[in-house]
Design a protein around this motif. Structure first.
Motif, short mmCIF file in Angstrom:
data_model
loop_
_atom_site.label_atom_id
_atom_site.label_comp_id
_atom_site.label_asym_id
_atom_site.label_seq_id
_atom_site.Cartn_x
_atom_site.Cartn_y
_atom_site.Cartn_z
N THR A 177 38.45 41.31 34.11
CA THR A 177 39.45 40.46 34.76
C THR A 177 40.76 41.22 34.92
N SER A 178 41.25 41.28 36.15
CA SER A 178 42.55 41.92 36.40
C SER A 178 43.66 41.05 35.81
N VAL A 179 44.49 41.64 34.95
CA VAL A 179 45.61 40.90 34.37
C VAL A 179 46.61 40.53 35.47
N ARG A 180 46.81 41.40 36.43
CA ARG A 180 47.82 41.19 37.47
C ARG A 180 47.41 40.10 38.44
N THR A 181 46.18 40.15 38.95
CA THR A 181 45.76 39.22 39.99
C THR A 181 44.98 38.03 39.46
N GLY A 182 44.43 38.15 38.26
CA GLY A 182 43.58 37.08 37.74
C GLY A 182 42.21 37.04 38.40
N GLN A 183 41.87 38.07 39.16
CA GLN A 183 40.59 38.12 39.86
C GLN A 183 39.61 39.02 39.11
N GLU A 215 45.66 49.81 36.60
CA GLU A 215 45.55 48.34 36.59
C GLU A 215 45.09 47.88 35.21
N PRO A 216 45.81 46.93 34.57
CA PRO A 216 45.38 46.43 33.27
C PRO A 216 44.29 45.36 33.42
N PHE A 217 43.33 45.40 32.49
CA PHE A 217 42.20 44.47 32.54
C PHE A 217 41.99 43.81 31.19
N TRP A 218 41.51 42.54 31.27
CA TRP A 218 41.09 41.78 30.10
C TRP A 218 39.60 41.43 30.23
#
Length: 367
Positions: A177-183, A215-218
């Motif tokens: 999950t992209s932290v920035r976009t939520g996508q 890009e940060p991810f969760w």
């Protein structure tokens, strides 16, 4: 628990059916999926066409595919299946040795003895859970120590993931999950890496985000647990088997704050899957009523392996438990669930749905 894969003595002489597999995440409950895969890889099981996994599901898929590709190079498909089984067993044994793979701390031995696999009665784990929500991993773990990377470096061969499709016809899709976009971002082919696997399993209350290409991810469970659409749009096969870990329903209303947060987490991690299932059911209904052009839409056949009854006694906090007896118990439950499914539905693969999506996921009883 035996130290070698449990091969069944009987062998089907007909063609092995093929399935796409969609593997849910769920911390150490992923050992249930290990058991499912262990049984499916037996000589009378199925052939894997594609893999989509999130969090622990992605780890299981990557480890199995690494073993499969190596075994395939040495002795063909039969050897590939056996290597995949061995790779999964070795991985989960290593998980039990590390202990803190899914949590920064472990319960004391006394609590493991006195509590029936659960940590909710262990005061240390309760206070730790609250601490993790009050203090971010950037505060309590500034060095970003995460034993998962060391384990993955030992058990996952990234080159094997890149060539899994080309050599063996098994593509792997990993969701984060992209932290920035939520996508959701789906990593596959050359984009697969240890960082992608780390990102897919990165719970934001426990570990710092994983940065990939700036890009940060969760954890991928927030946007696809697991993502089904890569199997729909990027593979030709119409059969998808979901291995589900997270319960869709729990009786009673949680009263304690830790139980409330655990149930909210379960609901959140099921939301994306329910959304995809709703869309699949809608398209299936339109195709059945001849309201869509069949050639433009894939008529999916959905299947599912789960064991809500067997896993009912394991609340969300047990997803941090990496004690070997607990992991092997989950493995046994997974093998047994897969055995029941194969016994009842193996001949349905390629022929019909065995999962009633509207009844199971949408609470719509059929007439």
């Amino acid at each position: 628990m035996p130290t070698t894969p449990n091969h069944r003595t009987r062998t089907r002489t007909d063609t092995r059916p093929r399935l796409n597999l969609a593997l849910q995440g769920g911390g150490s409950h992923g050992a249930f999926t290990w058991g499912v895969l262990d049984r499916l890889l037996d000589d009378d099981g199925i052939d894997i066409a594609g893999l989509s996994g999130t969090s622990a599901g992605a780890l299981n898929a990557a480890v199995a595919l690494s073993g499969y590709v190596n075994g395939h190079a040495q002795g063909g498909v039969g050897e590939a299946r056996r290597h995949a089984q061995l790779a999964l067993r070795d991985f989960w044994q290593d998980v039990s040795h590390h202990g803190s793979l899914f949590s920064p701390v472990n319960a004391p031995a006394l609590d493991l003895v006195t509590a029936p696999w659960g940590f909710t009665t262990a005061s240390l784990m309760q206070w730790t859970g609250l601490l993790m929500r009050a203090w971010s991993p950037y505060q309590v773990n500034p060095l970003n120590l995460n034993p998962l990377r060391d384990v993955l470096q030992k058990h996952v061969q990234v080159d094997a993931l890149h060539t899994g499709c080309a050599r063996c016809g098994i593509p792997l899709f990993v969701t984060a999950t992209s932290v920035r976009t939520g996508q959701a971002r789906v990593f596959t082919a050359e984009a697969l890496s240890l960082d992608a696997l780390m990102a897919s399993a990165c719970l934001p209350f426990l570990f710092q985000s994983v940065e990939i290409d700036g890009e940060p991810f969760w954890d991928g469970g927030y946007t696809g647990n697991p993502a089904l659409y890569p199997l729909i749009y990027r593979t030709e096969l119409e059969d998808i088997l979901l291995v589900r870990l997270n319960p869709l329903q729990r009786e009673g209303t949680p009263m304690r704050s830790v139980d409330i947060m655990d149930r909210l987490s379960e609901i959140t991690f099921n939301a994306s899957l329910i959304g995809e299932m709703r869309a699949i059911a809608f398209v299936q209904r339109l195709l059945k009523d001849n309201k869509l052009e069949p050639g433009r839409y894939k008529g999916l056949r959905m299947h599912m392996v789960a064991d809500d009854e067997g896993l009912a006694g394991f609340n969300a906090s047990t997803k941090f438990n990496t004690d070997w007896p607990f992991l092997t118990q989950l493995h046994r439950l997974g093998r047994e669930a897969a055995e029941r499914w194969l016994r009842d539905h193996r001949d349905d693969i390629g022929q019909r749905n065995t999962l009633d999506i509207e009844k199971v996921f949408l609470n719509r009883p059929q007439p």
